[in-house]
Design an enzyme around this catalytic site. Structure first.
Site, PDB file in Angstrom:
ATOM      1  N   SER A   1       0.828  -1.210   0.000  1.00 51.89           N
ATOM      2  CA  SER A   1       0.000   0.000   0.000  1.00 51.89           C
ATOM      3  C   SER A   1       0.857   1.253   0.000  1.00 51.89           C
ATOM      4  O   SER A   1       0.325   2.347   0.005  1.00 51.89           O
ATOM      5  CB  SER A   1      -0.929  -0.017   1.209  1.00 51.89           C
ATOM      6  OG  SER A   1      -0.238  -0.416   2.359  1.00 51.89           O
TER       7      SER A   1
ATOM      8  N   HIS B   1      -2.583  -2.934  -6.210  1.00 49.87           N
ATOM      9  CA  HIS B   1      -3.069  -2.577  -4.877  1.00 49.87           C
ATOM     10  C   HIS B   1      -4.598  -2.664  -4.740  1.00 49.87           C
ATOM     11  O   HIS B   1      -5.325  -1.833  -5.283  1.00 49.87           O
ATOM     12  CB  HIS B   1      -2.581  -1.160  -4.523  1.00 49.87           C
ATOM     13  CG  HIS B   1      -2.922  -0.747  -3.141  1.00 49.87           C
ATOM     14  ND1 HIS B   1      -3.189   0.545  -2.784  1.00 49.87           N
ATOM     15  CD2 HIS B   1      -3.056  -1.483  -1.999  1.00 49.87           C
ATOM     16  CE1 HIS B   1      -3.467   0.598  -1.497  1.00 49.87           C
ATOM     17  NE2 HIS B   1      -3.398  -0.619  -1.004  1.00 49.87           N
TER      18      HIS B   1
ATOM     19  N   GLU C   1      -5.599  -0.151  -7.604  1.00 48.76           N
ATOM     20  CA  GLU C   1      -4.573   0.787  -8.075  1.00 48.76           C
ATOM     21  C   GLU C   1      -3.497   0.008  -8.821  1.00 48.76           C
ATOM     22  O   GLU C   1      -3.031  -1.033  -8.330  1.00 48.76           O
ATOM     23  CB  GLU C   1      -3.899   1.482  -6.875  1.00 48.76           C
ATOM     24  CG  GLU C   1      -4.460   2.826  -6.507  1.00 48.76           C
ATOM     25  CD  GLU C   1      -3.698   3.474  -5.332  1.00 48.76           C
ATOM     26  OE1 GLU C   1      -3.321   2.795  -4.365  1.00 48.76           O
ATOM     27  OE2 GLU C   1      -3.502   4.691  -5.410  1.00 48.76           O
TER      28      GLU C   1
ATOM     29  N   ASN D   1      -3.703   6.055  -0.537  1.00 51.78           N
ATOM     30  CA  ASN D   1      -3.150   6.253   0.815  1.00 51.78           C
ATOM     31  C   ASN D   1      -2.437   7.584   0.996  1.00 51.78           C
ATOM     32  O   ASN D   1      -2.315   8.069   2.123  1.00 51.78           O
ATOM     33  CB  ASN D   1      -2.227   5.091   1.176  1.00 51.78           C
ATOM     34  CG  ASN D   1      -3.038   3.864   1.514  1.00 51.78           C
ATOM     35  OD1 ASN D   1      -4.107   3.962   2.101  1.00 51.78           O
ATOM     36  ND2 ASN D   1      -2.552   2.699   1.120  1.00 51.78           N
TER      37      ASN D   1
HETATM   38  N1  CAA Z   1     -16.785 -10.238   1.692  1.00 47.14           N
HETATM   39  C1  CAA Z   1     -17.922 -10.167   0.980  1.00 47.14           C
HETATM   40  N2  CAA Z   1     -18.863  -9.239   1.179  1.00 47.14           N
HETATM   41  C2  CAA Z   1     -18.649  -8.347   2.147  1.00 47.14           C
HETATM   42  C3  CAA Z   1     -17.482  -8.339   2.956  1.00 47.14           C
HETATM   43  C4  CAA Z   1     -16.515  -9.343   2.675  1.00 47.14           C
HETATM   44  N3  CAA Z   1     -15.361  -9.424   3.343  1.00 47.14           N
HETATM   45  N4  CAA Z   1     -17.559  -7.324   3.836  1.00 47.14           N
HETATM   46  C5  CAA Z   1     -18.730  -6.695   3.603  1.00 47.14           C
HETATM   47  N5  CAA Z   1     -19.390  -7.309   2.585  1.00 47.14           N
HETATM   48  C6  CAA Z   1     -20.644  -6.920   1.956  1.00 47.14           C
HETATM   49  C7  CAA Z   1     -21.867  -7.191   2.774  1.00 47.14           C
HETATM   50  O1  CAA Z   1     -22.355  -8.478   2.537  1.00 47.14           O
HETATM   51  C8  CAA Z   1     -22.813  -6.128   2.275  1.00 47.14           C
HETATM   52  O2  CAA Z   1     -23.394  -6.521   1.029  1.00 47.14           O
HETATM   53  P1  CAA Z   1     -24.709  -5.779   0.410  1.00 47.14           P
HETATM   54  O3  CAA Z   1     -24.292  -4.395   0.010  1.00 47.14           O
HETATM   55  O4  CAA Z   1     -25.073  -6.624  -0.728  1.00 47.14           O
HETATM   56  O5  CAA Z   1     -25.707  -5.747   1.529  1.00 47.14           O
HETATM   57  C9  CAA Z   1     -21.910  -4.954   1.995  1.00 47.14           C
HETATM   58  O6  CAA Z   1     -20.603  -5.492   1.824  1.00 47.14           O
HETATM   59  C10 CAA Z   1     -21.916  -3.987   3.123  1.00 47.14           C
HETATM   60  O7  CAA Z   1     -21.554  -4.671   4.309  1.00 47.14           O
HETATM   61  P2  CAA Z   1     -22.312  -4.551   5.701  1.00 47.14           P
HETATM   62  O8  CAA Z   1     -23.788  -4.336   5.477  1.00 47.14           O
HETATM   63  O9  CAA Z   1     -21.883  -5.663   6.577  1.00 47.14           O
HETATM   64  O10 CAA Z   1     -21.680  -3.296   6.368  1.00 47.14           O
HETATM   65  P3  CAA Z   1     -21.672  -1.797   5.946  1.00 47.14           P
HETATM   66  O11 CAA Z   1     -22.845  -1.391   5.165  1.00 47.14           O
HETATM   67  O12 CAA Z   1     -21.360  -1.117   7.209  1.00 47.14           O
HETATM   68  O13 CAA Z   1     -20.443  -1.701   4.952  1.00 47.14           O
HETATM   69  C11 CAA Z   1     -18.159  -1.535   4.411  1.00 47.14           C
HETATM   70  C12 CAA Z   1     -19.177  -2.202   5.297  1.00 47.14           C
HETATM   71  C13 CAA Z   1     -18.350  -1.965   2.958  1.00 47.14           C
HETATM   72  C14 CAA Z   1     -16.799  -2.039   4.907  1.00 47.14           C
HETATM   73  C15 CAA Z   1     -18.329   0.026   4.509  1.00 47.14           C
HETATM   74  O14 CAA Z   1     -18.353   0.406   5.851  1.00 47.14           O
HETATM   75  C16 CAA Z   1     -17.218   0.780   3.815  1.00 47.14           C
HETATM   76  O15 CAA Z   1     -17.233   0.966   2.598  1.00 47.14           O
HETATM   77  N6  CAA Z   1     -16.231   1.234   4.607  1.00 47.14           N
HETATM   78  C17 CAA Z   1     -15.065   1.951   4.088  1.00 47.14           C
HETATM   79  C18 CAA Z   1     -14.082   0.954   3.575  1.00 47.14           C
HETATM   80  C19 CAA Z   1     -12.873   1.612   3.018  1.00 47.14           C
HETATM   81  O16 CAA Z   1     -12.708   2.822   2.981  1.00 47.14           O
HETATM   82  N7  CAA Z   1     -11.944   0.776   2.555  1.00 47.14           N
HETATM   83  C20 CAA Z   1     -10.677   1.246   2.048  1.00 47.14           C
HETATM   84  C21 CAA Z   1      -9.670   1.150   3.129  1.00 47.14           C
HETATM   85  S1  CAA Z   1      -8.145   1.765   2.580  1.00 47.14           S
HETATM   86  C22 CAA Z   1      -7.407   0.485   1.848  1.00 47.14           C
HETATM   87  O17 CAA Z   1      -7.868  -0.619   1.819  1.00 47.14           O
HETATM   88  C23 CAA Z   1      -6.087   0.821   1.262  1.00 47.14           C
HETATM   89  C24 CAA Z   1      -4.943   0.488   2.133  1.00 47.14           C
HETATM   90  O18 CAA Z   1      -3.904   0.174   1.570  1.00 47.14           O
HETATM   91  C25 CAA Z   1      -4.930   0.661   3.562  1.00 47.14           C
END
Ligand code: CAA
Length: 291
Positions: free
Chosen positions: A119, A140, A152, A190
């Site tokens: 990342s 990424h 990415e 990031n």
């Molecule tokens: N596998 C499959 N499906 C998943 C899952 C997984 N691991 N985690 C969540 N889901 C699915 C759920 O089944 C749900 O599906 P539907 O839309 O069909 O209902 C959907 O994702 C949403 O999940 P939840 O209802 O359980 O929870 P939520 O609505 O609170 O969403 C989230 C969870 C998608 C994580 C949301 O909170 C979100 O988008 N958060 C921000 C995530 C983010 O910013 N990620 C980037 C991080 S930075 C990065 O990754 C880069 C790095 O290098 C650090």
């Protein structure tokens, strides 16, 4: 180049998510990890996560079974050698990544494209330590991989166009969208996201807000799906700190100075969800702010 078999190094959160989406897209996947425990848990985690999509009616049980049948696990990294594409998704530690590339190098087929899900670490530097800088790229994925649309693509200075075009086509086959970033510290996502998270920790450190008020503010005031502290716990506070250090050292600008409170949480071993404590305590039924 036609990619059919994919090796994933690291059966953590990212590696499992990557294996999940590749298997669903029809690729044969081999997962490798140094921890037998991680490897044993890996297929069950993927099964449960695909199960969420089945429960939502987005996939059938037959598709779930077919995807799981395309995944195998191995504790011997040499088994990944013949794969068309290898994705390293180990911890965010440059020395560990170098060691992995060094170990796998003698086993790789000449055509294999080697990638890192890093990342933040320099792709050019990682590539230079392999035998194939022209077939090396940053690949990424975002967490949670099955849900997040973006991948990415980061070319090192020597990456050839065929490698880039191949990975771009792979991302499209996964049903995801790619964005290209130049090889500078922390790339695009990031470079922008981590200083925001770090600033949220400063806001907490300086007493401007509580964990709850900071997260509520960004969720309801900026329409972010998660507050920045909740998101930091989700990503892992050690990963957040490692990325801030790469920005701070790589760009030599004090605006990237990691917040001392973030350092303190990491020193305490409170790394977020994965250790059940970070800005929230996850040991009970509902997360409770720790400050
Ligand atoms: N596998 C499959 N499906 C998943 C899952 C997984 N691991 N985690 C969540 N889901 C699915 C759920 O089944 C749900 O599906 P539907 O839309 O069909 O209902 C959907 O994702 C949403 O999940 P939840 O209802 O359980 O929870 P939520 O609505 O609170 O969403 C989230 C969870 C998608 C994580 C949301 O909170 C979100 O988008 N958060 C921000 C995530 C983010 O910013 N990620 C980037 C991080 S930075 C990065 O990754 C880069 C790095 O290098 C650090």
């Amino acid at each position: 180049m036609d990619i059919q078999t994919v090796g994933v190094i690291g059966a953590g959160q990212m590696g499992n998510g990557i294996a999940h989406v590749f298997a669903l897209a029809g690729y044969d996947v081999v997962i490798n990890d140094v921890s037998i425990e991680n490897l044993e848990a890996s297929k069950q985690i993927i099964e449960a996560n695909i199960g969420r999509q089945v429960a939502k009616g987005k996939l059938t049980e037959a598709e779930q079974k077919a995807a799981l049948d395309r995944i195998r696990t191995t504790s011997d990294i040499a088994d990944l050698g013949p794969c068309d594409l290898v994705i390293e998704a180990a911890t965010e530690n440059e020395a560990i990544k170098h060691k992995i590339f060094e170990t796998i190098a003698p086993h790789l087929a000449p055509h294999t494209i080697l990638t890192s899900n890093t990342s933040s670490i320099s792709i050019t530097r990682l590539a230079a330590a392999t035998d194939r800088p022209e077939k090396f790229m940053g690949f990424h994925f975002m967490n949670p991989v099955p849900v997040m649309q973006l991948v990415e693509l980061i070319r090192g200075i020597a990456t050839d166009d065929e490698t880039y075009q191949t990975l771009k086509a792979v991302v499209a086959k996964l049903g995801k969208t790619s964005a290209s970033a130049e090889d500078f510290p922390a790339f695009i996502v990031n470079r922008i996201l981590m200083p925001m998270i770090n600033e949220a920790v400063y806001t907490l450190y300086e007493g401007v807000g509580t964990v709850e008020s900071i997260d509520t503010s960004l969720k309801l005031g900026a329409n972010h799906p998660m507050g920045p502290l909740e998101l930091a716990d989700f990503i892992g506070l050690d990963t957040c700190l490692a990325i801030m250090n790469v920005l701070h050292e790589g760009l030599a600008d004090t605006k990237y100075r990691p917040c001392p409170l973030l350092v303190k949480y990491v020193e305490a071993g409170w790394l977020g969800r994965k250790t059940k404590r970070g800005f929230y305590d996850y040991r009970g039924e509902t997360p409770v702010p720790t400050r």
